[in-house]
Design a protein around this motif. Structure first.
Motif, mmCIF file in Angstrom:
data_model
loop_
_atom_site.group_PDB
_atom_site.id
_atom_site.type_symbol
_atom_site.label_atom_id
_atom_site.label_comp_id
_atom_site.label_asym_id
_atom_site.label_seq_id
_atom_site.Cartn_x
_atom_site.Cartn_y
_atom_site.Cartn_z
ATOM 1 N N GLY A 31 0.773 -1.235 0.000
ATOM 2 C CA GLY A 31 0.000 0.000 0.000
ATOM 3 C C GLY A 31 0.801 1.279 0.000
ATOM 4 N N THR A 32 2.115 1.210 -0.005
ATOM 5 C CA THR A 32 2.939 2.426 -0.040
ATOM 6 C C THR A 32 2.740 3.145 -1.360
ATOM 7 O OG1 THR A 32 4.590 1.470 1.430
ATOM 8 C CG2 THR A 32 5.297 3.308 0.050
ATOM 9 N N TYR A 33 2.601 4.451 -1.290
ATOM 10 C CA TYR A 33 2.443 5.306 -2.474
ATOM 11 C C TYR A 33 3.831 5.820 -2.862
ATOM 12 C CZ TYR A 33 0.210 8.883 -5.438
ATOM 13 O OH TYR A 33 -0.213 9.652 -6.492
ATOM 14 N N VAL A 34 4.241 5.571 -4.094
ATOM 15 C CA VAL A 34 5.595 5.895 -4.527
ATOM 16 C C VAL A 34 5.575 7.070 -5.491
ATOM 17 C CG1 VAL A 34 7.664 5.054 -5.700
ATOM 18 C CG2 VAL A 34 6.375 3.527 -4.188
ATOM 19 N N VAL A 35 6.384 8.071 -5.169
ATOM 20 C CA VAL A 35 6.549 9.256 -6.004
ATOM 21 C C VAL A 35 7.968 9.247 -6.561
ATOM 22 C CG1 VAL A 35 6.523 11.778 -6.086
ATOM 23 C CG2 VAL A 35 4.934 10.556 -4.590
ATOM 24 N N CYS A 36 8.106 9.235 -7.861
ATOM 25 C CA CYS A 36 9.419 9.221 -8.506
ATOM 26 C C CYS A 36 9.693 10.591 -9.102
ATOM 27 C CB CYS A 36 9.462 8.159 -9.595
ATOM 28 S SG CYS A 36 11.050 8.036 -10.446
ATOM 29 N N VAL A 37 10.702 11.272 -8.571
ATOM 30 C CA VAL A 37 11.101 12.587 -9.063
ATOM 31 C C VAL A 37 12.320 12.391 -9.954
ATOM 32 C CG1 VAL A 37 11.725 14.949 -8.437
ATOM 33 C CG2 VAL A 37 10.259 13.591 -6.910
ATOM 34 N N ASP A 38 12.152 12.579 -11.251
ATOM 35 C CA ASP A 38 13.225 12.295 -12.195
ATOM 36 C C ASP A 38 12.936 13.012 -13.502
ATOM 37 O OD1 ASP A 38 15.084 10.867 -14.038
ATOM 38 O OD2 ASP A 38 15.326 9.502 -12.348
ATOM 39 N N PRO A 39 13.938 13.641 -14.120
ATOM 40 C CA PRO A 39 13.691 14.302 -15.404
ATOM 41 C C PRO A 39 13.297 13.339 -16.523
ATOM 42 C CG PRO A 39 15.775 15.024 -14.441
ATOM 43 C CD PRO A 39 15.319 13.841 -13.656
ATOM 44 N N ILE A 40 13.679 12.063 -16.364
ATOM 45 C CA ILE A 40 13.466 11.055 -17.388
ATOM 46 C C ILE A 40 12.389 10.077 -16.931
ATOM 47 C CG2 ILE A 40 14.615 9.299 -18.807
ATOM 48 C CD1 ILE A 40 15.651 12.223 -19.129
ATOM 49 N N PHE A 41 11.578 9.602 -17.872
ATOM 50 C CA PHE A 41 10.568 8.598 -17.551
ATOM 51 C C PHE A 41 11.258 7.237 -17.519
ATOM 52 C CE2 PHE A 41 6.819 5.836 -18.534
ATOM 53 C CZ PHE A 41 6.091 6.155 -17.406
ATOM 54 N N THR A 42 11.895 6.965 -16.388
ATOM 55 C CA THR A 42 12.671 5.747 -16.208
ATOM 56 C C THR A 42 11.746 4.556 -15.938
ATOM 57 O OG1 THR A 42 12.814 6.129 -13.835
ATOM 58 C CG2 THR A 42 14.570 7.072 -15.213
ATOM 59 N N GLN A 43 12.352 3.369 -15.859
ATOM 60 C CA GLN A 43 11.558 2.199 -15.482
ATOM 61 C C GLN A 43 10.983 2.370 -14.085
ATOM 62 O OE1 GLN A 43 12.460 -1.807 -16.812
ATOM 63 N NE2 GLN A 43 14.481 -1.102 -17.455
ATOM 64 N N MET A 44 11.760 2.995 -13.192
ATOM 65 C CA MET A 44 11.249 3.227 -11.851
ATOM 66 C C MET A 44 10.063 4.180 -11.888
ATOM 67 S SD MET A 44 11.699 2.277 -8.699
ATOM 68 C CE MET A 44 9.936 2.364 -8.416
ATOM 69 N N ALA A 45 10.149 5.189 -12.746
ATOM 70 C CA ALA A 45 9.015 6.103 -12.890
ATOM 71 C C ALA A 45 7.778 5.363 -13.373
ATOM 72 C CB ALA A 45 9.382 7.233 -13.854
ATOM 73 N N ALA A 46 7.965 4.431 -14.306
ATOM 74 C CA ALA A 46 6.841 3.677 -14.853
ATOM 75 C C ALA A 46 6.182 2.803 -13.793
ATOM 76 C CB ALA A 46 7.305 2.821 -16.026
ATOM 77 N N LYS A 47 6.954 2.377 -12.801
ATOM 78 C CA LYS A 47 6.429 1.489 -11.772
ATOM 79 C C LYS A 47 5.944 2.255 -10.541
ATOM 80 C CE LYS A 47 9.249 -2.413 -13.299
ATOM 81 N NZ LYS A 47 8.097 -3.233 -13.733
ATOM 82 N N SER A 48 6.076 3.571 -10.554
ATOM 83 C CA SER A 48 5.658 4.393 -9.420
ATOM 84 C C SER A 48 4.211 4.830 -9.578
ATOM 85 C CB SER A 48 6.574 5.618 -9.301
ATOM 86 O OG SER A 48 7.912 5.224 -9.104
#
Length: 836
Positions: free
Chosen positions: A256-273
């Protein structure tokens, strides 16, 4: 800002997916190791199958031995593994059990060690350059005796003629094991100079300012993410850069953790956040300051934390920027003697403003000190630290911050509310720190965590990926014996950003003269991985008459050397891993004999030391003897750690379980509080340019050196060049691993399709990225995840894998004089189609 609304349409969980893909992982393991199918089947019949779908425990088959080992390439993790040996050869690797089994992991690199050990191009014998210039690729095989005799003779001659400082040692980051310290012991004994890498430290320095030094990159146990309501990931693409930690985040997401990815690029981590925040590169600080502006304006501050656990009520003197102390009020400091050490400590308590008494008073005597205001104390103008912070934050209303960081004002407000609704954990990566202004965003981020009270509670904190240093070793094990003759003047330790100027001027930044003659490279590959390759070669390395590199592959640095000495693979000698982010000490057993004539570092240094006239007992007679001494003494005894215990248990957790920082709200700063205001800022390494310390008291914005598109360089070099840490390599390691090259065959650079169209470039063609420092040629990959105006390249390809140049060439070695950190992201280039 993009919200990712995830649904589980197929009804399959992450764990279920892992079970369905286990066969694929086993296939890769078999391909990497060349395992016989019959043997694999025998193992599966003998072992129990765990819920993840792979067979554990691994069992010894007929005529097979399993040894305990650890992968430690500086991805930060130390994955414990089984090394399977048949007929004296390593045939495969497999995951091994930690005491805390949640840390069990192995990645594609860990599965490929067999190929690295038996790589056809591995350096197996001492090699000496012959003829022509450095880098010409002409070598002859020599004996160890001939190589070390020549090196020792030259070292001795150079020290006699030019002083101890003429010898340099230059290390890297692949040094997680205990015996690595034996290299520094030798060079310390001969009073050698050094060049420190000065890289990847911006986040540490910003965090350390606020919380105090608790290690290079300390942080909570990642299992604590399960307690986190909102997890902010700042420039941290851990799905690729730190694969071993991704599953902790995935578990938290399932919880249930809500993940915020701060990154200039739409990385894989951003896609999974859950939320992606595409901040303007190099502009994290205005975003954080804008969030704090919302926290202040809407009165979302944790006032109790700010009052009792930060320097908010401390009074700052306008005259010198120092905190007001009771000695300023005429109270004599007291001197206290530490009974354990006998040292004297001067106690001069901090003063705060007592609103009830309308006067300054000692901190401990005031129940509710004023947090805001400017006052006159005996003719001295003072202002509370919180007032100074508030004044700075008020410059960044959401609209102003939005213009600077590229995130809409209402979204900045939304992020501020997420940052208040705890528990909140901020995990920072190595993107925002890789600019000249890389300290400030982390100083600001730590301040945000304090302002919102998100520190020192389960699931809350602000830190990088944890990287722990074992501090319980016997200090005598690496102590330099007395009576070794050296020059009276200590030799200089020069930060790499200052090294080109130092070598040009023939003096260190502190004025100490030196004449460089010999360099010894170990545990790294600077010619490939440090900024500004051409300057490194021509301004620094060409000044040496002798360059020695210890490595097991012909890396960029090895090829630019005069001697290459073959070091053993980790599996070929006994050691212990004492750093990393698993919180465990690991005994690494010798699994096979060293290939060819390769030797471990300690054996090499022992032979060199004897030729340099150091005492016979300078080093222990074996790695085992060294480790027995290393894990002895009061600290190890108190923790129940010894060499024998480590051998028996294979791994011992050396830190509290769970490890959660600052739970007592006592910080390692001079005040024992969070110091968002710094009394005495200082440069972190000496340089030749005078630092502007006036802007270093608090998080203050200044532009990156090159990165922004408003920079004057953008006219000639319109693209911001950024790097990413790939899953296929770590800092140049695994560069030549053939099975990984099948998956990732050549250097690439990613560009937004709109930029390609505007520049007449096409997907798949080779392009040249260049500026005045150098160039790199790579295959163009069009990708809409890349921010327009930016280029992104996977790091650490060797130069012989490029058609021309290399990725470190365009990067400048110049650094902010306070941070003194290699600014890998602070670079602009132009791009054109490559024509040979």
């Amino acid at each position: 800002m993009i919200d990712n609304f995830k649904t589980n349409k197929n009804g399959i969980s992450r764990r279920g997916f892992l079970k369905t893909t286990a066969a694929g992982g086993a296939a890769l393991a078999g391909l990497a190791a060349g395992c016989a199918p019959e043997a694999q089947e025998a193992t599966e019949e003998a072992a129990e199958t765990n819920p993840e779908g792979y067979s554990l425990p691994q069992v010894e088959k007929v005529e097979e031995q399993i040894f305990n080992q650890c992968c430690r390439p500086n991805c930060f993790n130390t994955c414990m593994m089984n090394v399977h040996v048949r007929d004296g050869k390593v045939v495969k690797t497999s995951p091994a059990d930690f005491p805390n089994t949640e840390f069990n992991r192995i990645c594609l690199r860990g599965l490929c060690h067999v190929e690295n050990i038996y790589h056809p191009d591995r350096v197996l014998y001492p090699m000496k350059r012959v003829g022509g210039e450095r880098g010409n690729g002409e070598w002859e095989r020599v004996s160890w005796d001939d190589a070390l005799n020549d090196i020792a003779e030259k070292f001795t001659q150079y020290r006699k003629e030019f002083g101890d400082s003429s010898i340099f040692h230059i290390g890297g980051s692949s040094s997680y094991h205990a015996t690595t310290a034996t290299i520094g012991k030798f060079f310390g004994a001969i009073n050698a100079s050094s060049i420190s890498p000065s890289l990847d430290m911006g986040n540490n320095r910003g965090i350390t300012r606020a919380f105090g030094f608790a290690g290079l990159w300390p942080g909570n146990d990642p299992r604590d993410y399960l307690n986190t309501k909102t997890l902010f990931l700042w420039g941290n693409n851990l799905t690729d850069a730190q694969i071993q930690d991704w599953h902790f985040v995935a578990d938290a997401i399932e919880n249930g953790t809500y993940v915020v990815c701060v990154d200039p690029i739409f990385t894989q981590m951003a896609a999974k956040s859950n939320k992606w925040v595409p901040v303007r590169p190099g502009c994290d600080l205005p975003l954080i300051m804008g969030m704090m502006n919302v926290v202040l304006s809407e009165d979302l501050v944790d006032w109790d934390f700010m009052t009792n656990h930060t320097v908010a009520p401390f009074l700052v003197k306008e005259s010198d920027g120092l905190f007001l102390r009771m000695s300023d009020l005429g109270v004599e400091p007291t001197v206290v003697v530490d009974e354990a050490t006998g040292t004297e400590n001067t106690i001069d308590p901090y003063a705060v403003w007592d609103s009830a008494a309308n006067a300054a008073a000692e901190l401990s005597t005031v129940a509710e000190p004023a947090l805001e205001g400017t006052f006159d104390v005996n003719g001295v103008k003072v202002t509370t630290a919180f007032t100074l912070l508030k004044t700075e934050i008020e410059k960044y209303d959401p609209e102003t911050a939005s213009e600077m960081c590229g995130i809409a004002a209402d979204e900045i407000s939304e992020l501020a509310h997420l940052a208040v609704d705890g528990p909140v954990y901020h995990r920072v990566g190595w993107g925002p720190q890789a600019y000249d202004n890389g300290i400030a965003p982390h100083h600001a981020g730590a301040t945000l965590a304090a302002l919102t009270g998100q520190i020192g509670e389960p699931g809350a904190g602000y830190a990088a990926a944890q990287w722990m240093m074992f501090l319980g070793a016997n200090p005598a094990v690496n102590a330099i014996p007395e009576g070794i003759a050296t020059d009276a003047t200590p030799s200089p330790a020069i930060s790499y950003p200052a090294a080109a100027d130092a070598f040009t001027q023939g003096k260190a930044p502190d004025g100490t003269p030196f004449t460089p003659k010999a360099a010894w490279f170990y545990c790294g590959n600077p010619v490939c991985t440090w900024c500004d390759t051409n300057s490194l070669k021509h301004d620094i390395l060409d000044k040496f008459e002798l360059i020695v590199t210890v490595d097991n592959m012909m890396t960029d640095t090895a090829r630019y050397s005069d001697y290459v000495l073959p070091c053993s693979h980790w599996f070929e000698y006994e050691d212990a891993v004492v750093y990393g982010n698993s919180f465990h000490l690991i005994h690494t057993e010798k699994a096979v004999e060293p290939a060819g004539e390769s030797r471990c570092d300690m054996d090499i240094m022992r032979d060199l030391a004897s030729r340099m006239g150091l005492p016979e007992n300078f080093y222990q007679e074996s790695n085992e003897a060294y480790l027995r001494d290393y894990f002895s003494g009061d600290a190890c005894d108190a923790m129940g750690i010894s060499y024998d215990a480590l051998c028996e248990q294979k791994a011992i957790r050396a830190y509290p379980d769970p490890y959660q920082m600052w739970m007592d709200k006592t910080f390692l700063t001079p005040s024992t509080r969070v110091e968002f205001y710094i009394e005495n800022p200082f440069p972190y390494n000496a340089g030749f340019n005078a630092p502007d310390l006036s802007r270093e008291h608090m998080p203050v914005w200044f532009e990156p050196r090159e990165a922004l598109d408003t920079n004057a360089l953008a006219e000639d070099f319109p693209f911001h060049l950024m790097s990413e840490r790939p899953r296929y390599r770590v800092h140049g390691g695994w560069s030549y691993t053939q099975i990984l090259r099948e998956l990732d065959p050549e250097p690439t650079v990613k560009m937004n399709p709109s930029d390609a169209a505007a520049n007449g470039l096409e997907d798949g063609q080779h392009v040249e990225c260049y500026n005045d420092n150098g160039h790199a040629v790579a295959k163009l990959v069009l990708n809409e995840a890349i921010r327009p105006g930016c280029l992104v390249y996977p790091k650490s390809w060797q130069s012989d894998q490029h058609l021309a140049g290399g990725w470190s060439e365009p990067l400048s070695h110049v650094s902010d004089p306070v941070l003194m950190n290699q600014s890998f992201m602070d670079c602009r280039v132009a791009v054109r189609a490559w024509e040979e």
